[in-house]
Design a protein around this motif. Structure first.
Motif, mmCIF file in Angstrom:
data_model
loop_
_atom_site.group_PDB
_atom_site.id
_atom_site.type_symbol
_atom_site.label_atom_id
_atom_site.label_comp_id
_atom_site.label_asym_id
_atom_site.label_seq_id
_atom_site.Cartn_x
_atom_site.Cartn_y
_atom_site.Cartn_z
ATOM 1 N N ARG A 264 0.880 -1.278 -0.069
ATOM 2 C CA ARG A 264 0.032 0.004 -0.011
ATOM 3 C C ARG A 264 0.886 1.084 0.080
ATOM 4 O O ARG A 264 1.823 1.387 0.846
ATOM 5 N N GLY A 265 0.602 1.839 -0.962
ATOM 6 C CA GLY A 265 1.584 3.255 -1.188
ATOM 7 C C GLY A 265 3.054 2.918 -1.101
ATOM 8 O O GLY A 265 3.855 3.549 -0.763
ATOM 9 N N GLY A 266 3.412 1.515 -1.651
ATOM 10 C CA GLY A 266 4.905 1.144 -1.867
ATOM 11 C C GLY A 266 5.289 0.285 -0.566
ATOM 12 O O GLY A 266 6.403 -0.318 -0.865
ATOM 13 N N THR A 267 4.469 0.612 0.342
ATOM 14 C CA THR A 267 5.169 -0.286 1.794
ATOM 15 C C THR A 267 4.374 -1.813 1.692
ATOM 16 O O THR A 267 3.171 -1.827 1.630
ATOM 17 N N LEU A 268 5.171 -2.600 1.913
ATOM 18 C CA LEU A 268 4.770 -3.916 1.896
ATOM 19 C C LEU A 268 4.096 -4.481 3.241
ATOM 20 O O LEU A 268 4.293 -3.723 4.367
ATOM 21 N N ILE A 269 2.864 -5.021 2.880
ATOM 22 C CA ILE A 269 1.895 -5.260 4.046
ATOM 23 C C ILE A 269 1.960 -7.052 4.252
ATOM 24 O O ILE A 269 1.942 -7.624 3.350
ATOM 25 N N ASP A 270 1.968 -7.121 5.461
ATOM 26 C CA ASP A 270 2.211 -8.627 5.968
ATOM 27 C C ASP A 270 0.920 -9.319 5.907
ATOM 28 O O ASP A 270 0.039 -9.073 6.879
ATOM 29 N N LEU A 271 0.419 -10.177 4.984
ATOM 30 C CA LEU A 271 -0.826 -10.947 5.129
ATOM 31 C C LEU A 271 -0.822 -12.341 5.141
ATOM 32 O O LEU A 271 0.274 -13.029 4.894
ATOM 33 N N THR A 272 -1.624 -12.979 5.836
ATOM 34 C CA THR A 272 -1.581 -14.708 6.116
ATOM 35 C C THR A 272 -1.995 -14.832 4.638
ATOM 36 O O THR A 272 -2.939 -14.369 3.922
ATOM 37 N N PRO A 273 -1.800 -16.272 4.314
ATOM 38 C CA PRO A 273 -2.266 -16.774 3.166
ATOM 39 C C PRO A 273 -3.738 -16.633 2.961
ATOM 40 O O PRO A 273 -4.433 -16.424 1.867
ATOM 41 N N THR A 274 -4.456 -16.728 3.959
ATOM 42 C CA THR A 274 -6.036 -16.687 4.056
ATOM 43 C C THR A 274 -6.330 -15.407 3.701
ATOM 44 O O THR A 274 -7.213 -15.032 2.714
ATOM 45 N N GLU A 275 -5.648 -14.407 4.443
ATOM 46 C CA GLU A 275 -6.293 -12.904 3.904
ATOM 47 C C GLU A 275 -5.823 -12.298 2.572
ATOM 48 O O GLU A 275 -6.311 -11.811 1.854
ATOM 49 N N PHE A 276 -4.704 -13.174 2.129
ATOM 50 C CA PHE A 276 -4.223 -13.015 0.756
ATOM 51 C C PHE A 276 -5.168 -13.325 -0.162
ATOM 52 O O PHE A 276 -5.714 -12.673 -1.235
ATOM 53 N N ASN A 277 -5.416 -14.582 -0.098
ATOM 54 C CA ASN A 277 -6.535 -15.082 -0.970
ATOM 55 C C ASN A 277 -7.937 -14.436 -1.016
ATOM 56 O O ASN A 277 -8.676 -14.304 -1.996
ATOM 57 N N LEU A 278 -8.610 -14.130 0.149
ATOM 58 C CA LEU A 278 -9.452 -13.278 0.285
ATOM 59 C C LEU A 278 -9.493 -11.933 -0.440
ATOM 60 O O LEU A 278 -10.355 -11.552 -1.440
ATOM 61 N N LEU A 279 -8.382 -11.135 -0.312
ATOM 62 C CA LEU A 279 -8.141 -9.893 -0.900
ATOM 63 C C LEU A 279 -8.193 -10.200 -2.495
ATOM 64 O O LEU A 279 -8.544 -9.322 -3.428
ATOM 65 N N LYS A 280 -7.173 -11.156 -2.979
ATOM 66 C CA LYS A 280 -6.934 -11.321 -4.362
ATOM 67 C C LYS A 280 -8.312 -11.679 -5.011
ATOM 68 O O LYS A 280 -8.770 -11.357 -6.130
ATOM 69 N N THR A 281 -9.219 -12.534 -4.316
ATOM 70 C CA THR A 281 -10.437 -12.985 -4.874
ATOM 71 C C THR A 281 -11.589 -11.437 -5.124
ATOM 72 O O THR A 281 -12.013 -11.373 -6.091
ATOM 73 N N LEU A 282 -11.373 -10.907 -4.052
ATOM 74 C CA LEU A 282 -12.372 -9.763 -4.016
ATOM 75 C C LEU A 282 -11.757 -8.624 -5.152
ATOM 76 O O LEU A 282 -12.653 -8.055 -5.659
ATOM 77 N N ALA A 283 -10.446 -8.233 -4.924
ATOM 78 C CA ALA A 283 -10.252 -7.167 -5.886
ATOM 79 C C ALA A 283 -10.003 -7.873 -7.390
ATOM 80 O O ALA A 283 -9.978 -6.729 -8.236
ATOM 81 N N ALA A 284 -10.132 -9.157 -7.524
ATOM 82 C CA ALA A 284 -10.172 -9.287 -9.045
ATOM 83 C C ALA A 284 -11.027 -8.806 -9.865
ATOM 84 O O ALA A 284 -11.488 -8.899 -11.020
ATOM 85 N N HIS A 285 -12.320 -8.828 -8.997
ATOM 86 C CA HIS A 285 -13.652 -8.262 -9.322
ATOM 87 C C HIS A 285 -14.188 -7.247 -8.880
ATOM 88 O O HIS A 285 -15.352 -7.373 -8.022
ATOM 89 N N PRO A 286 -13.871 -5.936 -8.982
ATOM 90 C CA PRO A 286 -14.472 -4.894 -8.108
ATOM 91 C C PRO A 286 -15.582 -4.674 -8.320
ATOM 92 O O PRO A 286 -16.310 -4.860 -9.495
ATOM 93 N N GLY A 287 -16.593 -4.454 -7.457
ATOM 94 C CA GLY A 287 -18.059 -4.342 -7.528
ATOM 95 C C GLY A 287 -19.005 -5.654 -7.479
ATOM 96 O O GLY A 287 -20.130 -5.484 -7.228
ATOM 97 N N ARG A 288 -18.082 -6.848 -7.519
ATOM 98 C CA ARG A 288 -19.051 -7.997 -7.724
ATOM 99 C C ARG A 288 -19.159 -8.173 -6.226
ATOM 100 O O ARG A 288 -18.268 -8.366 -5.236
ATOM 101 N N VAL A 289 -20.530 -8.676 -5.793
ATOM 102 C CA VAL A 289 -20.730 -9.019 -4.212
ATOM 103 C C VAL A 289 -20.307 -10.607 -4.101
ATOM 104 O O VAL A 289 -20.772 -11.444 -4.962
ATOM 105 N N PHE A 290 -19.586 -10.985 -2.997
ATOM 106 C CA PHE A 290 -19.445 -12.347 -3.067
ATOM 107 C C PHE A 290 -19.957 -12.686 -1.368
ATOM 108 O O PHE A 290 -20.113 -12.065 -0.466
ATOM 109 N N SER A 291 -20.735 -13.855 -1.431
ATOM 110 C CA SER A 291 -21.392 -14.312 -0.412
ATOM 111 C C SER A 291 -20.087 -14.846 0.649
ATOM 112 O O SER A 291 -18.978 -15.578 0.410
ATOM 113 N N ARG A 292 -20.425 -14.808 1.723
ATOM 114 C CA ARG A 292 -19.421 -15.608 2.883
ATOM 115 C C ARG A 292 -18.879 -17.075 2.420
ATOM 116 O O ARG A 292 -17.785 -16.936 2.707
#
Ligand code: CA
Length: 241
Positions: free
Chosen positions: A160-188
């Motif tokens: 974020r703003g060039g600074t590395l953020i430390d995420l767990t694999p679960t957090e990374f996968n969640l972020l990747k899934t959401l960010a790949a489809h901006p605006g799309r709603v995902f159920s839990r």
């Protein structure tokens, strides 16, 4: 009552951006077809859900305009079937105005929705916007960018703003899934499956804890998130930036 349109317009042209309209109101198809063709799109159409799905499989259009209420196979089932196989952008078209129906449509992986009655100009504008979004994700498939966030899918890193953020694999996968489809709603459940590979009924709420941790790491103000938005009663989505 208008008669359901029989058969499909299945001539297709590989060189043009193709929109498949699955809609049983033939007058509406005619108007949409004419506006989309004027907009430079190649248009296929089908008046039944089951035949529309078969044509989608054969022609692999760039985008599907999908009516919710169809003979042969319901629009929701068509959307589910397409989503099981591909990320083809889907715009749901519906006369059912209840909010929950809209959300169910989006939860199934639709990229946008339009409620009837609509102006054909608006439809063409939405088609362009959804295609632009889908193409920009494909082009930078190895790095997803949103505002000052940079998600490197090869290196598994987030900045974020060039600074590395430390995420767990679960957090990374969640972020990747959401960010790949901006605006799309995902159920839990969908997020649970994406994050951990499996999803068990009853564990959906564990996603909330992961989202909370993720927000505390990537959001400037986690209580007023600008990236990961809560969709009340359904799940989460990544903000369109
Ligand atoms: Ca219909």
């Amino acid at each position: 009552m208008k008669e359901a349109r029989k058969g499909c317009e299945s001539y297709y042209n590989q060189n043009m951006t193709t929109v498949l309209i699955i809609e049983d109101e033939s007058e509406l198809v005619k108007v949409l077809r004419s506006y989309l063709e004027q907009g430079g799109f190649h248009v296929l159409s089908c008046g039944r859900g089951d035949e529309g799905l078969a044509l989608w499989e054969k022609a692999r259009p760039d985008l599907v305009l999908l009516d919710l209420n169809l003979p042969g196979m319901d629009g929701l089932d068509v959307a589910r079937a397409i989503r099981r196989q591909s990320d083809t952008p889907i715009i749901m078209v519906t006369a059912r105005v209840e909010e929950i129906d809209r959300l169910i449509g989006l939860e199934l992986g639709a990229d946008d929705y339009i409620t009837k009655p609509f102006s054909p100009r608006e439809v063409v504008a939405r088609v362009r916007a959804v295609l632009r979004r889908a193409q920009s994700v494909q082009v930078v498939a190895h790095v997803l960018r949103a505002a000052d966030l940079e998600i490197d899918l090869d290196a598994y890193t987030v900045r974020r703003g060039g600074t590395l953020i430390d995420l767990t694999p679960t957090e990374f996968n969640l972020l990747k899934t959401l960010a790949a489809h901006p605006g799309r709603v995902f159920s839990r459940m969908q997020l649970l499956e994406a994050a951990q590979g499996v999803a068990y009924e009853g564990y959906e709420r564990t996603i909330d804890a992961h989202i909370k941790n993720l927000r505390s790491k990537i959001e400037e103000d986690p209580r007023h998130p600008s990236y990961i938005e809560t969709v009340f009663g359904v799940g989460y989505r990544f903000a369109k930036t």
